[in-house]
Design a protein around this motif. Structure first.
Motif, PDB file in Angstrom:
ATOM      1  N   UNK A 190      27.509  32.824  28.780  1.00 27.63           N
ATOM      2  CA  UNK A 190      26.640  33.279  29.876  1.00 27.63           C
ATOM      3  C   UNK A 190      27.265  33.154  31.263  1.00 27.63           C
ATOM      4  N   UNK A 191      28.604  33.098  31.337  1.00 26.57           N
ATOM      5  CA  UNK A 191      29.266  33.167  32.638  1.00 26.57           C
ATOM      6  C   UNK A 191      29.262  34.611  33.137  1.00 26.57           C
ATOM      7  N   UNK A 192      28.976  34.838  34.409  1.00 25.84           N
ATOM      8  CA  UNK A 192      29.091  36.196  34.956  1.00 25.84           C
ATOM      9  C   UNK A 192      30.564  36.585  35.069  1.00 25.84           C
ATOM     10  N   UNK A 193      30.828  37.876  35.054  1.00 25.87           N
ATOM     11  CA  UNK A 193      32.216  38.354  35.082  1.00 25.87           C
ATOM     12  C   UNK A 193      32.953  37.965  36.356  1.00 25.87           C
ATOM     13  N   UNK A 194      32.223  37.731  37.441  1.00 26.41           N
ATOM     14  CA  UNK A 194      32.897  37.390  38.697  1.00 26.41           C
ATOM     15  C   UNK A 194      33.348  35.927  38.747  1.00 26.41           C
ATOM     16  N   UNK A 195      32.947  35.130  37.751  1.00 26.06           N
ATOM     17  CA  UNK A 195      33.334  33.719  37.758  1.00 26.06           C
ATOM     18  C   UNK A 195      34.828  33.609  37.456  1.00 26.06           C
ATOM     19  N   UNK A 196      35.563  32.899  38.290  1.00 22.95           N
ATOM     20  CA  UNK A 196      37.016  32.805  38.161  1.00 22.95           C
ATOM     21  C   UNK A 196      37.428  31.582  37.352  1.00 22.95           C
ATOM     22  N   UNK A 197      38.369  31.766  36.437  1.00 24.59           N
ATOM     23  CA  UNK A 197      38.918  30.655  35.673  1.00 24.59           C
ATOM     24  C   UNK A 197      40.398  30.500  36.007  1.00 24.59           C
ATOM     25  N   UNK A 198      40.820  29.270  36.217  1.00 29.72           N
ATOM     26  CA  UNK A 198      42.196  28.970  36.563  1.00 29.72           C
ATOM     27  C   UNK A 198      42.889  28.271  35.392  1.00 29.72           C
ATOM     28  N   UNK A 199      44.180  28.568  35.210  1.00 29.79           N
ATOM     29  CA  UNK A 199      44.948  27.922  34.151  1.00 29.79           C
ATOM     30  C   UNK A 199      45.447  28.932  33.137  1.00 29.79           C
TER      31      UNK A 199
END
Length: 347
Positions: free
Chosen positions: A304-313
């Motif tokens: 349920x994360x929105x597509x605009x949520x940024x993930x690093x790594x």
């Protein structure tokens, strides 16, 4: 009781990559502080929540006074989502000496310092039977909190397209405990509802300008062949011919890992996502139709994360961050009830 002229203040302990903070913000909270130890998760947290005071440190070394500048008075909500691995049903190497066993109790100095109106704890159901949990619950009651019975909640009932059973505990002082645990359920959201509109992803790292999370793993030729024999839309490894079955699977048809190499079903929610959620050898993480594991983007959506949520790594780090997260939509649904309770005088 909170004045309707302001947003209630929240502190997020063991904040990870920020999923709880996201859900609380969506529910109308002002998350002012967070603590986590993992560098990669903290990098993701900062990228999405630059407005929050995040302390990247072992919580056992953090003084609650470090948050005095952002919590000038009493706190409305303290969230405790300690690492669950020591109590997880999937942990077959549990050790009484695991340093993570008593992390829940590290919230006590923060409760003593800020006297939150509500303390919210979320974890795996296995925590409920531990001495750690019992001791924490008793301490809260001795400190004057009304404490709910531990409740088991399936995220699929709260708008998350995933079967994910968690245990929650709510403790309230000066506000309505009954309202805090009156969590509204919503209709089921399916795998197809969630990822059915995504295009077939490239294999390996995507080209410039493409969604950085939507790419397929490079499966071996043997695993591709296995997937070609597994029926679409929910098929499992029981359909594999003998020569394509792993030796350990031939010996144990009903092993506890029977979902490996299995496909998700379009018309259902997904299985519980883990840190290995893009690996077909780690669970029922194959795409319902295509001969591949789900992508990081698909996993993030199923959490349920929105597509605009940024993930690093790197991919492994992002997979771990996604698999470890509390689904934001689940936290939003719970947060709505917690927020409502803060406006109602309790016992």
């Amino acid at each position: 009781m909170v004045s309707k002229a302001r947003k209630p203040l929240a502190l997020d302990l063991f904040s990870g990559s920020g999923a709880v903070t996201l859900g609380l913000k969506q529910a109308g909270f002002n998350v002012v502080g967070a603590v986590d130890l993992n560098p990669g998760a903290c990098e993701t947290y900062r990228a999405n929540h630059p407005d929050v005071m995040l302390i990247e440190e072992d919580i056992r070394k953090v003084s609650p006074d470090a948050f005095s500048s952002v919590i000038p008075g009493n706190l409305d909500l303290l969230v405790v989502c300690a690492p669950c691995q020591p109590f997880s049903s999937q942990n077959r190497r549990r050790s009484p000496s695991d340093a993570r066993n008593d992390l829940v109790s590290t919230a006590i100095p923060f409760i003593e310092r800020f006297s939150p109106s509500i303390v919210f704890l979320e974890n795996v159901p296995g925590l409920e039977s531990s001495d750690v949990f019992g001791g924490f619950k008793n301490w809260l009651e001795d400190d004057g909190y009304r404490v709910s019975k531990p409740m088991r909640i399936d995220a699929a009932e709260l708008g998350v397209p995933q079967r994910r059973t968690r245990m929650i505990l709510v403790a309230a002082k000066g506000v309505s405990l009954d309202r805090a645990i009156d969590i509204a359920k919503s209709g089921k959201k399916t795998v197809k509802d969630t990822i059915g509109d995504l295009p077939t992803p490239p294999i390996g790292r995507p080209p410039e300008g493409h969604d950085p999370l939507h790419f397929a793993r490079k499966h071996s030729a043997l695993n591709i062949l296995r997937l070609q024999h597994i029926p679409e839309d929910g098929g499992g490894r029981e359909s594999l011919p003998l020569h394509l079955q792993l030796a350990c699977h031939r010996r144990s048809k009903k092993s506890s890992f029977s979902d490996t190499y299995g496909r998700m079903r379009w018309s259902d929610v997904s299985p519980t996502l883990t840190t290995g959620c893009t690996d077909i050898t780690r669970g029922r993480f194959a795409h319902p139709k295509e001969h591949r594991a789900i992508t990081l983007r698909e996993a993030a959506r199923l959490q349920s994360f929105p597509d605009h949520y940024m993930f690093k790594g790197n991919a492994a780090q992002v997979s771990t961050q996604i698999g470890n997260a509390v689904p934001p939509a689940m936290m939003k649904a719970i947060g709505v009830s917690l927020k409502a309770a803060l406006f109602i005088q309790g016992d």
